[in-house]
Motif scaffolding. Sequence first.
Motif, short mmCIF file in Angstrom:
data_model
loop_
_atom_site.label_atom_id
_atom_site.label_comp_id
_atom_site.label_asym_id
_atom_site.label_seq_id
_atom_site.Cartn_x
_atom_site.Cartn_y
_atom_site.Cartn_z
N MET A 1 -15.75 -20.61 5.81
CA MET A 1 -15.55 -18.99 6.05
C MET A 1 -15.00 -18.76 7.06
N GLU A 2 -15.29 -19.39 8.23
CA GLU A 2 -14.86 -19.01 9.56
C GLU A 2 -13.40 -19.15 9.70
N THR A 3 -12.76 -20.17 8.87
CA THR A 3 -11.28 -20.37 8.92
C THR A 3 -10.58 -19.20 8.12
N VAL A 4 -11.28 -18.82 6.88
CA VAL A 4 -10.85 -17.91 6.36
C VAL A 4 -10.74 -16.59 7.03
N LEU A 5 -11.95 -16.20 7.83
CA LEU A 5 -11.95 -14.91 8.51
C LEU A 5 -10.89 -14.99 9.77
N LEU A 6 -10.56 -16.22 10.26
CA LEU A 6 -9.74 -16.09 11.26
C LEU A 6 -8.33 -15.92 10.93
N VAL A 7 -8.10 -16.37 9.76
CA VAL A 7 -6.60 -16.23 8.99
C VAL A 7 -6.52 -14.76 8.61
N ALA A 8 -7.63 -14.21 8.04
CA ALA A 8 -7.51 -12.77 7.77
C ALA A 8 -7.36 -11.89 8.89
N LEU A 9 -8.11 -12.09 10.03
CA LEU A 9 -7.78 -11.68 11.15
C LEU A 9 -6.20 -11.67 12.01
N VAL A 10 -5.56 -12.95 12.00
CA VAL A 10 -4.53 -12.91 12.41
C VAL A 10 -3.38 -12.18 11.46
N VAL A 11 -3.33 -12.41 10.31
CA VAL A 11 -2.77 -11.62 9.21
C VAL A 11 -2.59 -10.13 9.48
N ALA A 12 -3.85 -9.59 9.65
CA ALA A 12 -4.18 -8.20 9.81
C ALA A 12 -3.43 -7.83 11.20
N ALA A 13 -3.73 -8.55 12.27
CA ALA A 13 -3.04 -8.19 13.46
C ALA A 13 -1.68 -8.22 13.50
N THR A 14 -1.01 -9.07 12.82
CA THR A 14 0.29 -9.30 12.57
C THR A 14 1.10 -7.91 11.94
N PHE A 15 0.31 -7.49 10.90
CA PHE A 15 0.89 -6.30 10.00
C PHE A 15 0.62 -5.20 11.06
N ALA A 16 -0.58 -5.08 11.78
CA ALA A 16 -1.01 -3.52 12.39
C ALA A 16 -0.02 -3.60 13.64
N THR A 17 0.21 -4.73 14.32
CA THR A 17 1.17 -4.56 15.62
C THR A 17 2.48 -4.52 15.49
N ALA A 18 2.86 -5.10 14.01
CA ALA A 18 4.49 -4.80 13.34
C ALA A 18 4.46 -3.43 13.29
N ALA A 19 3.57 -2.57 12.64
CA ALA A 19 3.67 -1.04 12.24
C ALA A 19 3.86 -0.32 13.63
N LEU A 20 2.74 -0.75 14.28
CA LEU A 20 2.81 0.12 15.83
C LEU A 20 4.17 -0.11 16.56
#
Length: 242
Positions: A1-20
């Motif tokens: 579960m921790e690994t899944v959360l880390l992956v989700a965090l990195v993907v979300a951060a990549t999307f958000a920072t690319a949009a910014l």
Amino acid sequence: METVLLVALVVAATFATAALSAVAGFGGGVLLLPVFVAVLGTRDAVAVLTVAQLASNGSRVWFNRCEVERRLVGIFAIGAVPAAAAGALLFSTAPLPALTRLIGVFLLIMVVWRRWKPHAARLDDRAFAAVGAASGFSSALVGSVGPMVAPFFLARGLLRGAYIGTEAASAVVMHLTKLVVFGAAAVLTASSAAVGLALAPAGAAGAWAGKRIVDRLPAHLFVLIIEAGLIASGLLLAITGG
């Protein structure tokens, strides 16, 4: 579960920072770097960021392809390519704690620089190639230098899509050079390349989303968000060394 959360965090951060970055024209890479450092470690973080930023910047080039100033990209590349190669070679042998603290200090310098020099003088072609050299070398060591070079692109009279596309195309040149050297120096491993490529869709989607809103929302709000993130991340990395 921790690994899944880390992956989700990195993907979300990549999307958000690319949009910014697509809206403000800079900052996505440097804001994403501390996330990668926390998850992957400093050396892998810069290598993965380079792959992810290649996808993100490549997408911004494509979405603004009709407005890219190709001649200016070529002038920038004259200085950026050899300097990025030299910086990447130095990066491959530098000690990790020193690199981490260097990144932290550099993030803080970026904020100060942006406030001290929000505008830059228009440079001739030779001086602009020198900016490319400084950018290429620094980018190889700290991952991304968008906030520091942005004023020089703006000073050439580029606006909105022309500015975003041209700056992104220049970044693509640097990232490609760094990847070649990182691969030769075994900094870019198969696993880090795979991680970076896996994040490419999130970066491309973020660039697309940013392009959709670039004419609708004031970019200065995104700049403030980016600068707040840079200050917090810079202090953390500079004090703790990662």
